[in-house]
Design a protein around this motif. Structure first.
Motif, mmCIF file in Angstrom:
data_model
loop_
_atom_site.group_PDB
_atom_site.id
_atom_site.type_symbol
_atom_site.label_atom_id
_atom_site.label_comp_id
_atom_site.label_asym_id
_atom_site.label_seq_id
_atom_site.Cartn_x
_atom_site.Cartn_y
_atom_site.Cartn_z
ATOM 1 N N THR A 120 0.866 -1.354 -0.088
ATOM 2 C CA THR A 120 -0.015 -0.064 -0.075
ATOM 3 C C THR A 120 0.894 1.336 -0.028
ATOM 4 O O THR A 120 2.111 1.268 0.608
ATOM 5 C CB THR A 120 -0.845 -0.040 1.268
ATOM 6 O OG1 THR A 120 -1.762 1.282 1.129
ATOM 7 C CG2 THR A 120 -0.146 -0.107 2.554
ATOM 8 N N ASP A 140 -2.540 -1.229 -3.211
ATOM 9 C CA ASP A 140 -3.838 -0.298 -2.569
ATOM 10 C C ASP A 140 -3.094 1.080 -2.476
ATOM 11 O O ASP A 140 -2.395 1.170 -1.373
ATOM 12 C CB ASP A 140 -4.219 -1.063 -1.640
ATOM 13 C CG ASP A 140 -5.440 -0.266 -0.936
ATOM 14 O OD1 ASP A 140 -5.967 0.621 -1.494
ATOM 15 O OD2 ASP A 140 -6.412 -0.874 -0.008
ATOM 16 N N TYR A 160 -0.608 -7.333 4.351
ATOM 17 C CA TYR A 160 0.270 -6.545 3.548
ATOM 18 C C TYR A 160 1.806 -6.999 3.560
ATOM 19 O O TYR A 160 2.148 -6.998 4.794
ATOM 20 C CB TYR A 160 -0.004 -5.133 3.547
ATOM 21 C CG TYR A 160 -1.076 -4.444 3.058
ATOM 22 C CD1 TYR A 160 -1.326 -4.178 1.726
ATOM 23 C CD2 TYR A 160 -2.313 -4.377 3.926
ATOM 24 C CE1 TYR A 160 -2.650 -3.883 1.110
ATOM 25 C CE2 TYR A 160 -3.575 -3.948 3.374
ATOM 26 C CZ TYR A 160 -3.646 -3.483 2.108
ATOM 27 O OH TYR A 160 -4.915 -2.999 1.576
#
Length: 291
Positions: free
Chosen positions: A97, A126, A139
């Motif tokens: 992310t 993301d 993640y």
């Protein structure tokens, strides 16, 4: 090699607090675990566990021994993984992310280049300005900007950024430029996620509250408004530094500009990073610092 006998069983029981669960974890019989622990206690000449029908817990000597054994076992596991990784090219899924604007401009182009270089790598990205929980979301990696909150995550610096206060020549010609922080109150400030701007004053950090006719959570939209002479903006260098160098925007209050702050790669505190994450983090650090 007898010194290693019983160590894996001892660590497993200490962590599971149960002989049966430890045996299941090691894929051996409970009787085998019990024999190994008994032999280990006899060799050391001390009791390592308190045993009851309901619970298994470490003695004081067992607690001390566990700390050392856990470190030894972790070191052995890392040594084996390190050798394995030397032979492994990055492959598999990387879930990461990053902030939207910084991710679009810097991270994604580099990530795409990385995937060209390592075709066996897959990426799930993301881009969001929300601070996501890496562990909960599964993640492998997060890119974070600025000051980091205290956490158990590992952090590696990738680059740095600074903030400029700037306006277009047309705005300055019409309204002048602020020479002190207090003079910002006389100007139309283009406001982002917060209604304050960050400065250094008398050697200390200061959040200065600003007012204006435009509030927007997009740095690019605020840049566009500044270029069109609508007001003054404070934005990170990667939004407007090129405009300042080209003369499209004029920077001021530079003596109050904060020191550069970090841009970071954060990842869970695993005992050993997988090849795909380790190589990607090193790649980003090299490219973003111009190495």
């Amino acid at each position: 090699m007898y010194l290693w006998d019983g160590i894996s069983e001892f660590v497993a029981v200490a962590e599971a607090e149960n002989f049966t669960l430890a045996a299941q974890r090691l894929n051996v019989s409970t009787a085998h675990v019990s024999r190994q622990i008994g032999a280990l206690e006899n060799r050391l000449g001390t009791k390592l566990f308190y045993r009851t029908t309901r619970k298994v817990s470490l003695t004081e000597e067992g607690t001390i021994y566990y700390r050392h054994c856990r470190q030894l076992q972790t070191g052995l596991e890392e040594a084996e993984r390190a050798i394995t990784d030397l032979k492994d090219s990055p492959q598999g899924l990387v879930k990461l992310t990053a902030p939207v604007a910084y991710g679009e401009k810097f991270i994604m182009p580099l990530l795409n280049d990385f995937m060209v270089q390592y075709p066996s790598v897959e990426c799930n990205v993301d881009l969001t300005n929300r601070t996501l929980d890496l562990i909960e979301g599964g993640y492998d990696l997060a890119i974070r900007l600025g000051k980091l909150a205290d956490s158990s995550l590992m952090a590696k610096p990738l680059s740095s950024r600074t903030h400029y206060v700037a306006a277009s020549p047309s705005y300055v010609e019409k309204y002048g430029e602020p020479h002190t922080l207090s003079e910002l109150n006389q100007h139309n400030c283009l406001i982002g996620n917060h209604n304050y701007w960050r400065f250094i004053e008398h050697g200390r950090e200061r959040n200065f509250k600003v007012r204006g006719k435009l509030i927007c959570n997009s740095g690019y939209a605020l840049r566009d408004a500044a270029l069109k002479g609508i007001g003054i903006v404070q934005l990170p260098d990667y939004y407007i530094e090129e405009d300042i160098h080209a003369g499209r925007l004029i920077s001021f209050l530079d003596t109050h500009r904060e020191a550069k702050e970090g841009i970071w790669a954060l990842y869970p505190q695993n005992r050993h990073l997988s090849a795909k994450v380790r190589v990607l983090v090193d790649y980003l650090a090299e490219k973003l610092t111009g190495g």
